[in-house]
Design a protein around this motif. Structure first.
Motif, PDB file in Angstrom:
ATOM      1  N   LYS A  33      -5.674  -5.517   1.348  1.00  0.00           N
ATOM      2  CA  LYS A  33      -5.581  -4.333   0.508  1.00  0.00           C
ATOM      3  C   LYS A  33      -4.133  -4.239   0.024  1.00  0.00           C
ATOM      4  O   LYS A  33      -3.207  -4.287   0.812  1.00  0.00           O
ATOM      5  CB  LYS A  33      -5.956  -3.084   1.307  1.00  0.00           C
ATOM      6  CG  LYS A  33      -5.934  -1.830   0.475  1.00  0.00           C
ATOM      7  CD  LYS A  33      -6.332  -0.632   1.317  1.00  0.00           C
ATOM      8  CE  LYS A  33      -6.244   0.606   0.451  1.00  0.00           C
ATOM      9  NZ  LYS A  33      -6.420   1.814   1.236  1.00  0.00           N
ATOM     10  N   LYS A  34      -3.948  -4.096  -1.267  1.00  0.00           N
ATOM     11  CA  LYS A  34      -2.610  -4.078  -1.844  1.00  0.00           C
ATOM     12  C   LYS A  34      -1.819  -2.870  -1.348  1.00  0.00           C
ATOM     13  O   LYS A  34      -2.324  -1.760  -1.282  1.00  0.00           O
ATOM     14  CB  LYS A  34      -2.704  -4.056  -3.365  1.00  0.00           C
ATOM     15  CG  LYS A  34      -1.584  -4.784  -4.030  1.00  0.00           C
ATOM     16  CD  LYS A  34      -1.833  -4.905  -5.510  1.00  0.00           C
ATOM     17  CE  LYS A  34      -1.214  -6.181  -5.988  1.00  0.00           C
ATOM     18  NZ  LYS A  34      -1.288  -6.344  -7.405  1.00  0.00           N
ATOM     19  N   ASN A  35      -0.576  -3.104  -1.015  1.00  0.00           N
ATOM     20  CA  ASN A  35       0.331  -2.068  -0.578  1.00  0.00           C
ATOM     21  C   ASN A  35       0.556  -1.079  -1.718  1.00  0.00           C
ATOM     22  O   ASN A  35       0.766  -1.468  -2.862  1.00  0.00           O
ATOM     23  CB  ASN A  35       1.651  -2.745  -0.177  1.00  0.00           C
ATOM     24  CG  ASN A  35       2.669  -1.777   0.358  1.00  0.00           C
ATOM     25  OD1 ASN A  35       2.786  -0.657  -0.100  1.00  0.00           O
ATOM     26  ND2 ASN A  35       3.421  -2.226   1.337  1.00  0.00           N
ATOM     27  N   GLU A  36       0.547   0.201  -1.409  1.00  0.00           N
ATOM     28  CA  GLU A  36       0.738   1.234  -2.429  1.00  0.00           C
ATOM     29  C   GLU A  36       2.108   1.097  -3.093  1.00  0.00           C
ATOM     30  O   GLU A  36       2.240   1.277  -4.291  1.00  0.00           O
ATOM     31  CB  GLU A  36       0.599   2.615  -1.810  1.00  0.00           C
ATOM     32  CG  GLU A  36       0.773   3.728  -2.828  1.00  0.00           C
ATOM     33  CD  GLU A  36       0.753   5.109  -2.208  1.00  0.00           C
ATOM     34  OE1 GLU A  36       0.920   6.073  -2.973  1.00  0.00           O
ATOM     35  OE2 GLU A  36       0.584   5.230  -0.992  1.00  0.00           O
ATOM     36  N   LEU A  37       3.130   0.748  -2.315  1.00  0.00           N
ATOM     37  CA  LEU A  37       4.474   0.614  -2.874  1.00  0.00           C
ATOM     38  C   LEU A  37       4.525  -0.477  -3.935  1.00  0.00           C
ATOM     39  O   LEU A  37       5.182  -0.328  -4.965  1.00  0.00           O
ATOM     40  CB  LEU A  37       5.495   0.341  -1.769  1.00  0.00           C
ATOM     41  CG  LEU A  37       6.952   0.221  -2.214  1.00  0.00           C
ATOM     42  CD1 LEU A  37       7.413   1.495  -2.916  1.00  0.00           C
ATOM     43  CD2 LEU A  37       7.838  -0.089  -1.028  1.00  0.00           C
TER      44      LEU A  37
END
Length: 176
Positions: free
Chosen positions: A69-73
């Motif tokens: 899951k891609k990091n929000e940052l």
């Protein structure tokens, strides 16, 4: 803005902002990024001289969690870099500097100094800072019109018919 920073008219301003310290922080949220971008835009409008700012370095380290899951940052920083491009179009004295290109060229593992970041608040190696300084001076030379360009061509019948030294430039055959 009424602060001293806004009143001082700089010949050229370099803004360097590193998001890496915020990798594991809630501080780097979208609203904060928007505030930083608004501040940059306001500062540029208050200045006559060029403002050179690095793009935000993409936080590849930890960009994906255990479940891919891609990091929000990572998403926030990518969007912020697109916003910098929009500022570049709107404001003529704003020049984005592609920090990700320099990090890629230098090698992020050779650019980052995590020991220095935690001990001295200096997150980059000396060699990377030297490369950054060279890039900044290239901007200064360009903005001051001190860049030199040179075009060297072979004039002995390879690119066109005739030899300049023997036939004279007016007798060269260009085309077919």
């Amino acid at each position: 803005k009424k602060g001293k920073l806004f009143r001082k008219k700089a010949d050229i301003t370099f803004v360097f902002f590193d998001v890496n310290p915020y990798l594991r922080s809630r501080f780097m949220i979208r609203s904060h990024v928007q505030e930083v971008l608004r501040d940059i835009e306001s500062y540029c409008k208050a200045q006559k001289g060029p403002v050179v700012m690095n793009t935000f370095s993409l936080p590849y380290q930890g960009a994906y969690g255990n479940h891919f899951k891609k990091n929000e940052l990572f998403s926030v920083v990518s969007k912020a870099n697109r916003e910098l491009e929009k500022i570049n179009v709107k404001i003529p004295n704003f020049y984005p500097f592609d920090l990700n290109r320099l990090l890629h060229y230098h090698g992020e593992s050779h650019a980052r100094d995590f020991r220095g970041m935690y001990a001295f608040d200096i997150p980059f190696t000396n060699s990377f800072l030297l490369a950054l300084a060279h890039e900044w001076f290239a901007y200064i030379r360009t903005l001051l019109g001190q860049s030199k360009k040179c075009l060297v061509v072979d004039l002995d019948g390879i690119l066109w018919g005739g030899i300049v030294g023997e036939d004279g430039w007016e007798n060269l055959k260009i085309g077919g």
